[in-house]
Write a protein that holds these residues in place. Structure first.
Motif, mmCIF file in Angstrom:
data_model
loop_
_atom_site.group_PDB
_atom_site.id
_atom_site.type_symbol
_atom_site.label_atom_id
_atom_site.label_comp_id
_atom_site.label_asym_id
_atom_site.label_seq_id
_atom_site.Cartn_x
_atom_site.Cartn_y
_atom_site.Cartn_z
ATOM 1 N N ALA A 148 62.265 24.235 46.150
ATOM 2 C CA ALA A 148 61.311 24.963 46.986
ATOM 3 C C ALA A 148 60.209 25.597 46.161
ATOM 4 C CB ALA A 148 62.035 26.040 47.802
ATOM 5 N N SER A 149 60.548 26.101 44.973
ATOM 6 C CA SER A 149 59.544 26.727 44.119
ATOM 7 C C SER A 149 59.935 26.526 42.671
ATOM 8 C CB SER A 149 59.427 28.223 44.418
ATOM 9 O OG SER A 149 58.515 28.845 43.535
ATOM 10 N N SER A 150 59.030 25.963 41.888
ATOM 11 C CA SER A 150 59.296 25.720 40.468
ATOM 12 C C SER A 150 58.602 26.781 39.641
ATOM 13 C CB SER A 150 58.818 24.329 40.067
ATOM 14 O OG SER A 150 57.459 24.153 40.389
ATOM 15 N N GLY A 151 59.339 27.377 38.727
ATOM 16 C CA GLY A 151 58.757 28.379 37.859
ATOM 17 C C GLY A 151 58.129 27.750 36.631
ATOM 18 N N SER A 152 57.705 28.585 35.711
ATOM 19 C CA SER A 152 57.189 28.091 34.449
ATOM 20 C C SER A 152 58.325 27.477 33.644
ATOM 21 C CB SER A 152 56.541 29.237 33.669
ATOM 22 O OG SER A 152 55.470 29.799 34.398
ATOM 23 N N GLY A 153 57.974 26.805 32.567
ATOM 24 C CA GLY A 153 59.002 26.224 31.719
ATOM 25 C C GLY A 153 58.788 24.749 31.517
ATOM 26 N N ILE A 154 59.764 24.101 30.907
ATOM 27 C CA ILE A 154 59.679 22.671 30.619
ATOM 28 C C ILE A 154 59.817 21.898 31.924
ATOM 29 C CG2 ILE A 154 60.843 20.757 29.461
ATOM 30 C CD1 ILE A 154 61.527 22.675 27.214
ATOM 31 N N PRO A 155 58.826 21.067 32.291
ATOM 32 C CA PRO A 155 58.887 20.363 33.573
ATOM 33 C C PRO A 155 60.143 19.518 33.743
ATOM 34 C CG PRO A 155 56.697 20.175 32.621
ATOM 35 C CD PRO A 155 57.557 20.809 31.580
ATOM 36 N N ASP A 203 62.118 27.160 25.551
ATOM 37 C CA ASP A 203 62.829 25.917 25.852
ATOM 38 C C ASP A 203 63.826 26.174 26.992
ATOM 39 O OD1 ASP A 203 63.969 23.440 25.812
ATOM 40 O OD2 ASP A 203 64.410 23.418 23.675
ATOM 41 N N PHE A 204 63.270 26.431 28.174
ATOM 42 C CA PHE A 204 64.103 26.664 29.354
ATOM 43 C C PHE A 204 63.251 26.486 30.603
ATOM 44 C CE2 PHE A 204 62.194 30.799 28.687
ATOM 45 C CZ PHE A 204 62.102 31.397 29.938
ATOM 46 N N GLY A 205 63.885 26.538 31.750
ATOM 47 C CA GLY A 205 63.181 26.420 33.022
ATOM 48 C C GLY A 205 63.978 27.103 34.128
ATOM 49 N N VAL A 206 63.295 27.547 35.165
ATOM 50 C CA VAL A 206 63.937 28.221 36.303
ATOM 51 C C VAL A 206 63.358 27.668 37.597
ATOM 52 C CG1 VAL A 206 64.340 30.352 34.998
ATOM 53 C CG2 VAL A 206 62.231 30.094 36.311
ATOM 54 N N ALA A 207 64.121 27.796 38.678
ATOM 55 C CA ALA A 207 63.632 27.281 39.957
ATOM 56 C C ALA A 207 64.417 27.884 41.109
ATOM 57 C CB ALA A 207 63.726 25.758 40.004
ATOM 58 N N LEU A 208 63.833 27.776 42.312
ATOM 59 C CA LEU A 208 64.443 28.222 43.566
ATOM 60 C C LEU A 208 64.527 27.028 44.506
ATOM 61 C CD1 LEU A 208 63.716 31.481 45.519
ATOM 62 C CD2 LEU A 208 63.577 29.304 46.718
ATOM 63 N N PHE A 209 65.630 26.914 45.237
ATOM 64 C CA PHE A 209 65.887 25.771 46.108
ATOM 65 C C PHE A 209 66.229 26.238 47.522
ATOM 66 C CE2 PHE A 209 66.929 25.031 41.775
ATOM 67 C CZ PHE A 209 66.391 23.792 41.486
ATOM 68 N N ASP A 210 66.020 25.353 48.497
ATOM 69 C CA ASP A 210 66.413 25.696 49.859
ATOM 70 C C ASP A 210 67.925 25.522 50.021
ATOM 71 O OD1 ASP A 210 66.944 22.995 50.217
ATOM 72 O OD2 ASP A 210 65.366 22.660 51.705
ATOM 73 N N THR A 248 53.850 17.789 23.244
ATOM 74 C CA THR A 248 53.771 16.572 24.049
ATOM 75 C C THR A 248 53.517 16.901 25.519
ATOM 76 O OG1 THR A 248 56.103 16.458 24.683
ATOM 77 C CG2 THR A 248 55.503 15.522 22.552
ATOM 78 N N GLY A 249 53.131 15.860 26.264
ATOM 79 C CA GLY A 249 52.950 16.029 27.703
ATOM 80 C C GLY A 249 54.229 16.370 28.423
ATOM 81 N N TYR A 250 55.372 16.213 27.769
ATOM 82 C CA TYR A 250 56.686 16.491 28.355
ATOM 83 C C TYR A 250 57.038 17.973 28.306
ATOM 84 C CZ TYR A 250 61.650 15.430 29.313
ATOM 85 O OH TYR A 250 62.905 15.348 29.864
ATOM 86 N N HIS A 251 56.353 18.741 27.462
ATOM 87 C CA HIS A 251 56.815 20.086 27.128
ATOM 88 C C HIS A 251 56.482 21.173 28.145
ATOM 89 C CE1 HIS A 251 57.678 18.757 22.940
ATOM 90 N NE2 HIS A 251 58.502 19.763 22.974
ATOM 91 N N GLY A 252 55.332 21.069 28.808
ATOM 92 C CA GLY A 252 54.960 22.156 29.715
ATOM 93 C C GLY A 252 54.631 23.427 28.960
ATOM 94 N N ASP A 253 55.131 24.560 29.450
ATOM 95 C CA ASP A 253 54.824 25.869 28.863
ATOM 96 C C ASP A 253 55.714 26.131 27.648
ATOM 97 O OD1 ASP A 253 52.829 26.751 30.781
ATOM 98 O OD2 ASP A 253 54.477 26.818 32.203
ATOM 99 N N THR A 254 55.437 25.429 26.561
ATOM 100 C CA THR A 254 56.230 25.560 25.343
ATOM 101 C C THR A 254 55.317 25.957 24.197
ATOM 102 O OG1 THR A 254 57.684 23.810 26.146
ATOM 103 C CG2 THR A 254 57.871 24.382 23.838
ATOM 104 N N PHE A 255 55.860 26.781 23.292
ATOM 105 C CA PHE A 255 55.093 27.267 22.147
ATOM 106 C C PHE A 255 55.877 26.992 20.870
ATOM 107 C CE2 PHE A 255 53.768 29.678 25.800
ATOM 108 C CZ PHE A 255 52.396 29.791 25.665
#
Length: 561
Positions: free
Chosen positions: A64-71, A51-58, A411-418
């Motif tokens: 700029a780049s979205s990692g795995s995790g909840i969209p 239940d988390f997410g990470v990303a990189l921005f300009d 759900t379709g909201y979850h993304g990479d969730t287990f």
């Protein structure tokens, strides 16, 4: 702070192969951030459920780049970074080694107070060239309710500690005052601190890899690759948008309390517009959502129909536009409560899905269980140590135009969730799982049947425990398509040790005692097509597999076993 839109030196030619290698490296950076967070976090909601997410921005704060995790987490981080840039905009406000923290949903990048956002600037030659961010659900951030989820809150002051975009690490030195405030407000301070440092470790891993590619390819090449990547995302998105059906598509939904939700989607060659005007005003409960969360709902639906398998960055969503009434439940204003924002987001996500599904049958099945079914359970353990389990639940997906729905999926909201494994729930969180099985509830029949939800029984092993839930689709099951039947509903049944049983779709810190059982029931998805068109042999097979009782088969399908 240096102008983030500074004109990087682009005199150096960058060949396409090098550019693509750098762009792939950006993805690798966020992948490593994700793995680092997963391996170092203390909460099972993070390291098991993810239940988390990470990303990189300009430099400007564009994704700029979205990692795995909840969209939904990843999408909301962009306005979070931009909120930091707005607040810390004077020379010297942002320095190498700084890390910022925020958890206020009304002002950018946050969903509710439990979802804490960490943000780090990346400096190259004295200027901010990029940003990293991490967002994760912390199990307790104070407030009157254990677990900090309060569906009955009338404002955000009743939900927990607010962190209004503050610097928690200054030039590499922790701000101990902020850390002390975070931990003293938490009922689980060690876990809070552990999850904080896991987020820091995640971003520092990303920072190291980013500096590695700067050292290998140079600042100009990396800056060009980031800019080109975002432009490529927009070009791909606009090309695929032109292939979608054009027109206006709408749907409505009636909530259990009688309020009506409505959404209209207009698709042109240039824009994907979600018109959400005319929806109910924000409520004096936790059932509200921020504008940023609403935008991400629309972005996720757009991505699902335009380019589900492609990468996503800021450019991907340039054609998306959202029109909403300020102060509505989809754009609640401070100090509205937002504990259970996720149910509002899920309702909207499903409503947009419902609007498009009849026209885009290859992209969307019938309705799914459409609730996060967040289940928060806790209480004292050995030596007085507090336990708190946070778990979204699996449920049934709707049937498609050519096949049955999927069983027990998020759900379709979850993304990479287990889901949290039974062994972890029992050993770490102080509970016993008596049963974990597919639901036996009827509903969702059709030519193709909806997938099954789950039955999950948690047995409480000590006195003075509690449970908090706020499930939607507790009265109106998932919608069917083309004559398919409505699915079953989401709810819990608390079976007391005394033998009494109580049904709830919402409760806040409901007291529990030793040997009480919380029985979670999630919905079966909606059916597709007239049930009378389902072949008899498939109906009989459903009976043999336990998906259907003989009585229900005769009632709905007209098939006698």
């Amino acid at each position: 702070m240096a102008d983030a839109a500074a004109d990087w030196d682009r005199t150096q030619d960058v060949d396409p192969i090098t550019t693509e290698i750098i762009q792939s490296s950006l993805t690798a950076i966020t992948d490593e951030m994700f793995a680092t967070m997963r391996k170092t976090a203390m909460s099972s909601i993070i390291y098991e459920v993810l239940d988390f997410g990470v990303a990189l921005f300009d430099a400007n704060g564009d994704l700029a780049s979205s990692g795995s995790g909840i969209p939904g987490f990843i999408g909301m981080l962009e306005p979070g970074v931009k909120a930091i840039r707005r607040k810390f905009n004077r020379p010297g406000d942002v320095e190498p080694g700084d890390i910022f923290v925020t958890n206020m949903p009304h002002f950018g990048g946050v969903s509710h107070l439990n979802d804490v956002v960490l943000i780090m600037p990346l400096f190259v030659e004295g200027e901010v060239m990029a940003w990293l961010s991490n967002k994760a659900h912390w199990v307790d951030i104070g407030g009157p309710c254990p677990g900090s989820i309060n569906p009955e809150a009338v404002d955000i002051y009743q939900e927990g500690l607010q962190l209004p975009e503050v610097k928690v690490i200054c030039a590499g030195v922790p701000n101990q005052a902020v850390l002390d405030i975070m931990t003293v407000n938490s009922r689980m301070p060690e876990t809070t601190l552990g999850d904080f440092w896991a987020g820091v470790a995640s971003m520092r891993a990303g920072e190291k890899r980013f500096q590695d590619i700067i050292g290998k390819y140079g600042k100009a090449a990396v800056a060009f690759a980031i800019e080109d990547y975002i432009a490529l995302g927009e070009a791909n998105s606009r090309r695929l948008l032109r292939q979608l059906p054009k027109g206006e598509f709408s749907a409505t939904e009636t909530l259990e309390d009688g309020r009506v939700l409505r959404a209209a989607i207009r698709i042109t060659d240039d824009e994907f517009i979600a018109d959400l005007r005319g929806n109910p005003p924000q409520s004096q409960t936790g059932l509200n959502s921020s504008y940023d969360a609403t935008v991400v709902d629309v972005q996720m639906i757009y991505k699902a129909v335009a380019n589900p398998q492609g990468f996503a960055n800021s450019g991907t969503f340039k054609p998306v536009r959202v029109i909403v009434d300020e102060g509505s439940m989809f754009a609640a204003e401070y100090p509205a409560a937002m504990s259970v924002y996720y149910e509002v987001s899920m309702l909207l996500f499903d409503l947009l899905w419902k609007a498009l599904a009849p026209t885009m049958k290859d992209a969307f099945p019938a309705g799914h269980y459409s609730s996060i079914c967040g289940t928060f359970i806790g209480g004292p353990g050995e030596r007085g140590r507090q336990h708190s389990i946070v778990e979204p639940q699996l449920g049934g997906w709707g049937a498609c135009h050519d096949r049955d729905g999927l069983n027990a999926l998020y759900t379709g909201y979850h993304g990479d969730t287990f889901n949290c494994p039974v062994e972890i729930t029992e050993q770490k969180n102080g509970l016993m799982v008596d049963r974990f099985a597919l639901s036996e509830a009827s509903g969702g029949e059709g030519q193709y049947r909806g997938g099954k939800g789950v039955n999950l029984d948690y047995r409480i092993l000590r006195d003075d425990w509690w449970v908090t839930v706020a499930y939607t689709r507790s009265e109106n099951g998932p919608w069917g398509l083309e004559g398919g039947l409505t699915g079953s509903t989401n709810h819990i049944v608390v079976r007391r040790a005394s033998g009494e049983a109580e049904r709830y779709s919402s409760c806040t810190v409901l007291p529990l005692g030793k040997d009480d059982v919380i029985s979670v029931h999630t919905a079966t998805g909606g059916g597709y097509g007239d049930p009378k068109d389902r072949p008899k042999e498939q109906v009989l097979e459903d009976i043999r597999n336990g998906y259907l009782t003989p009585e229900r088969a005769l009632e709905v399908y007209g098939v006698a076993s």
